[in-house]
Motif scaffolding. Structure first.
Motif, PDB file in Angstrom:
ATOM      1  N   ILE A   1      32.491  41.896  33.715  1.00 35.66           N
ATOM      2  CA  ILE A   1      31.363  42.854  33.566  1.00 35.66           C
ATOM      3  C   ILE A   1      31.713  44.148  33.798  1.00 35.66           C
ATOM      4  CG2 ILE A   1      29.348  43.634  35.046  1.00 35.66           C
ATOM      5  CD1 ILE A   1      28.965  40.573  35.676  1.00 35.66           C
ATOM      6  N   ARG A   2      32.821  44.572  34.528  1.00 42.56           N
ATOM      7  CA  ARG A   2      33.568  45.871  34.652  1.00 42.56           C
ATOM      8  C   ARG A   2      33.997  46.289  33.472  1.00 42.56           C
ATOM      9  NH1 ARG A   2      35.016  43.765  39.764  1.00 42.56           N
ATOM     10  NH2 ARG A   2      33.689  44.421  41.522  1.00 42.56           N
ATOM     11  N   ASN A   3      34.628  45.363  32.759  1.00 42.16           N
ATOM     12  CA  ASN A   3      35.413  45.769  31.539  1.00 42.16           C
ATOM     13  C   ASN A   3      34.638  45.995  30.562  1.00 42.16           C
ATOM     14  OD1 ASN A   3      37.934  45.355  32.640  1.00 42.16           O
ATOM     15  ND2 ASN A   3      38.320  43.328  31.905  1.00 42.16           N
ATOM     16  N   ALA A   4      33.383  45.424  30.406  1.00 43.17           N
ATOM     17  CA  ALA A   4      32.414  45.845  29.348  1.00 43.17           C
ATOM     18  C   ALA A   4      31.825  47.086  29.532  1.00 43.17           C
ATOM     19  CB  ALA A   4      31.161  44.717  29.369  1.00 43.17           C
ATOM     20  N   ILE A   5      31.545  47.277  30.770  1.00 44.36           N
ATOM     21  CA  ILE A   5      30.791  48.609  31.047  1.00 44.36           C
ATOM     22  C   ILE A   5      31.726  49.892  30.846  1.00 44.36           C
ATOM     23  CG2 ILE A   5      29.825  49.968  33.086  1.00 44.36           C
ATOM     24  CD1 ILE A   5      28.684  47.305  34.017  1.00 44.36           C
ATOM     25  N   ALA A   6      32.969  49.433  31.269  1.00 46.42           N
ATOM     26  CA  ALA A   6      33.935  50.712  31.081  1.00 46.42           C
ATOM     27  C   ALA A   6      34.213  50.851  29.522  1.00 46.42           C
ATOM     28  CB  ALA A   6      35.420  50.399  31.581  1.00 46.42           C
ATOM     29  N   LYS A   7      34.056  49.883  28.700  1.00 49.58           N
ATOM     30  CA  LYS A   7      34.284  50.119  27.478  1.00 49.58           C
ATOM     31  C   LYS A   7      33.256  50.878  26.860  1.00 49.58           C
ATOM     32  CE  LYS A   7      36.279  49.154  23.342  1.00 49.58           C
ATOM     33  NZ  LYS A   7      37.784  49.574  22.988  1.00 49.58           N
ATOM     34  N   ALA A   8      31.980  50.360  27.360  1.00 45.75           N
ATOM     35  CA  ALA A   8      30.500  51.017  26.797  1.00 45.75           C
ATOM     36  C   ALA A   8      30.450  52.585  27.311  1.00 45.75           C
ATOM     37  CB  ALA A   8      29.278  50.450  27.312  1.00 45.75           C
ATOM     38  N   ALA A   9      30.951  52.693  28.414  1.00 48.61           N
ATOM     39  CA  ALA A   9      31.073  54.356  28.894  1.00 48.61           C
ATOM     40  C   ALA A   9      31.718  55.150  28.070  1.00 48.61           C
ATOM     41  CB  ALA A   9      31.396  54.334  30.494  1.00 48.61           C
ATOM     42  N   LYS A  10      32.812  54.452  27.198  1.00 48.83           N
ATOM     43  CA  LYS A  10      33.761  55.605  26.606  1.00 48.83           C
ATOM     44  C   LYS A  10      33.036  56.466  25.279  1.00 48.83           C
ATOM     45  CE  LYS A  10      38.136  53.380  27.440  1.00 48.83           C
ATOM     46  NZ  LYS A  10      39.066  52.281  26.697  1.00 48.83           N
ATOM     47  N   THR A  11      31.893  55.532  24.900  1.00 48.33           N
ATOM     48  CA  THR A  11      31.068  56.163  23.749  1.00 48.33           C
ATOM     49  C   THR A  11      29.467  56.349  23.911  1.00 48.33           C
ATOM     50  OG1 THR A  11      30.436  54.027  22.907  1.00 48.33           O
ATOM     51  CG2 THR A  11      32.546  55.089  21.944  1.00 48.33           C
ATOM     52  N   LEU A  12      29.152  55.774  25.052  1.00 51.80           N
ATOM     53  CA  LEU A  12      27.628  55.985  25.631  1.00 51.80           C
ATOM     54  C   LEU A  12      27.539  56.707  26.847  1.00 51.80           C
ATOM     55  CD1 LEU A  12      26.208  52.396  24.623  1.00 51.80           C
ATOM     56  CD2 LEU A  12      25.763  54.213  23.279  1.00 51.80           C
ATOM     57  N   HIS A  13      26.811  57.781  26.731  1.00 52.84           N
ATOM     58  CA  HIS A  13      26.697  58.515  28.280  1.00 52.84           C
ATOM     59  C   HIS A  13      25.169  57.936  28.715  1.00 52.84           C
ATOM     60  CE1 HIS A  13      30.067  60.730  27.054  1.00 52.84           C
ATOM     61  NE2 HIS A  13      29.560  61.004  25.749  1.00 52.84           N
ATOM     62  N   LYS A  14      25.089  58.397  29.945  1.00 57.42           N
ATOM     63  CA  LYS A  14      23.665  58.230  30.482  1.00 57.42           C
ATOM     64  C   LYS A  14      23.587  56.546  30.737  1.00 57.42           C
ATOM     65  CE  LYS A  14      21.827  62.281  28.558  1.00 57.42           C
ATOM     66  NZ  LYS A  14      20.710  62.896  27.833  1.00 57.42           N
ATOM     67  N   LEU A  15      24.439  55.821  30.950  1.00 60.21           N
ATOM     68  CA  LEU A  15      24.327  54.452  31.216  1.00 60.21           C
ATOM     69  C   LEU A  15      23.511  54.320  32.583  1.00 60.21           C
ATOM     70  CD1 LEU A  15      27.879  52.915  30.638  1.00 60.21           C
ATOM     71  CD2 LEU A  15      25.955  52.802  29.094  1.00 60.21           C
ATOM     72  N   ARG A  16      22.617  53.315  32.665  1.00 63.53           N
ATOM     73  CA  ARG A  16      21.858  53.312  33.878  1.00 63.53           C
ATOM     74  C   ARG A  16      21.753  51.967  34.436  1.00 63.53           C
ATOM     75  NH1 ARG A  16      22.297  57.964  33.431  1.00 63.53           N
ATOM     76  NH2 ARG A  16      20.745  59.633  33.276  1.00 63.53           N
TER      77      ARG A  16
END
Lengths: 69, 69, 69, 69, 69, 69, 69, 69, 69, 69, 69, 69
Positions: free
Chosen positions: G23-38
């Motif tokens: 789960i942490r890996n998926a979120i870390a990847k997403a955070a590289k291109t998507l800001h304001k993850l909630r």
């Protein structure tokens, strides 16, 4: 090799022929802009009826692709 | 005639051709070791994509057979 | 044009050939008595097995039609 | 005492009498070959109708048993 | 390479430690008798509570394996 | 023999006695106007409570019948 | 403050370690291109098995982010 | 008073106004031919979009009515 | 006319007013960047409560749009 | 007469006899402390097996009661 | 020994550490006021994201306890 | 700030006016005895019909509140 991340998008393909062709059409369309497509999963099989016969099939599917560089 | 008991097993068949063929492959495989197969029910339709096209279809199904002697 | 009302009935069609044909058979049957058929949605894909092979496919679907005059 | 492993199989029992009897029939059948049965959970209650009355009840259930020696 | 058939069995593993360990225990048990294990999918995460704390975790999973020779 | 089409209707039967009787009541009612009833499947088991006890059981079921002449 | 709009994307993260790390890996990847993850919500916990042990965990999740400027 | 039998039909109402109005339209239509309507349950809330705004709402619901004379 | 492909995205709109307004807000936001929006389907109706009253409604929906040029 | 509010609690009753008796036991227990019980809905039918037979039935149900004074 | 009645409540625990800890926190909290806790079942695994990382995990679970004196 | 625990209860509110009002009624009722209400989620939208029109709406929802002191 292990810590890949994938994204899935939800598409609906249609076809006047049959349900499998609707799936193939959706994937062919996705392949034009998304590279590294890896898998699909069907979520819904529907269609429109005209004059008492199937006018076109509509199949919804999730299509997964790799986010790795 | 009435108090039969059935068992269901969950299989996944695959095919390079289409979804129905994946189902037939799974049943043909099951029929080699299980006799008295009676019914099947599809639970999932998936597949792998290579080079932007379906490389093989994977269909999961429950296959039921009689436990009666 | 907007306040249409539709009714959906649940049918199961069968075919010795394949799953799509079972769907077409159900719709053809429905079209004999119900006019203004508009859409269908597959809810279940099953079948009967005899002698280790699919004897007939059975596909359940909801079929929607217009109640407008 | 804690690290047990269980397996569940899916059975369908039938009865001309009632739904609970269909469950008991499935478990009795399973108990002939599987020892250490521990629990069951009903997944589906169905039946066949003949001449406007229930000819037999068919209840599907998961039956769990211990894999420990 | 394409027409493989897989079977899935449903297991429940337990652990006094945590949920992931319950999964590992179930797979380790399955691996003793089933070869060619390929995948698992968690279906349920439960546990027993004693004296106000988790006594053991119980995780149910489907474990898939190849039926190919 | 293979290309039959079936229709399913959704009924709710009730009974002051028990859940199986509520099912039988629904089927008996359906049999008065629908011929060729073939199967049923329970979708919901409910009931009303009065003065702290079950006043009547209400069981919803799908009842399938043949559309063949 | 109230009329925010969010979008959710579906990701699958993997890890050789454990399910939470996937789960942490998926979120870390997403955070590289998507800001304001909630927020995130787990939708599926799976994994691949090699040589009778978990080779890597695969966890699917929806990840929501704000579309507000 | 207790052994009533009910039937449920599945309708989809539409409205250019809002979701509740789509429900009311479906019930009003049903009331023209079905007497003794007793309850409804919403199963799906959808709609069509034209020019970036909702053109009409479509709400599917089950409507139950008494089969008693 | 038949082989269209659609994509669906999952949005959550919010509103201090009511549930339908939350849906309209999500679609209005989507319409700013996505053209050819065709349909929506509600998947979840939630909200936040402050001081014993609804502070804002949050409705999740899938919004579908055409991928055709 | 119309603006009633109800609360539902989830109970599991057990019985050595049959599934309906497990439901009655749960409701009888609830009626000792909760007044104005109005309805129930079965959510799960399970049981424990000892020595190859059902030792006791366990049925989970939601029980609704009025919160009105 | 057999006619026990259980009640289940739905809790959501949170943790900055991991998903299992969120479960343990919810059970520890429940144990302060509810005695005879017997089991739990996870129904949802979520979390909040801040600055591109998980700020806290939120796990929803049903916790069952005995109503027997 | 992170290790909060929440509890959710299931309520059904009703209203002669519309579905949103039924939700507001349930929350207003809950707020009289439960403090720290935080969120709600709709689980079912139903209603009773009298004389061919909606007599009252009934909406079921889960309402969550903080257990923190």
């Amino acid at each position: 090799m292990s810590d890949h991340v994938y994204k899935a998008v939800e598409l609906t393909g249609s076809s006047t022929e049959n349900s499998d062709e609707a799936i193939r059409n959706a994937i062919a369309k996705a392949a034009k802009t998304l590279h590294k497509l890896r898998w699909f999963e069907v979520t819904d099989i529907r269609g429109h009826i005209e004059d008492g016969a199937i006018a076109h099939w509509q199949v919804s599917l999730k299509v997964g692709f790799s986010l790795d560089a």
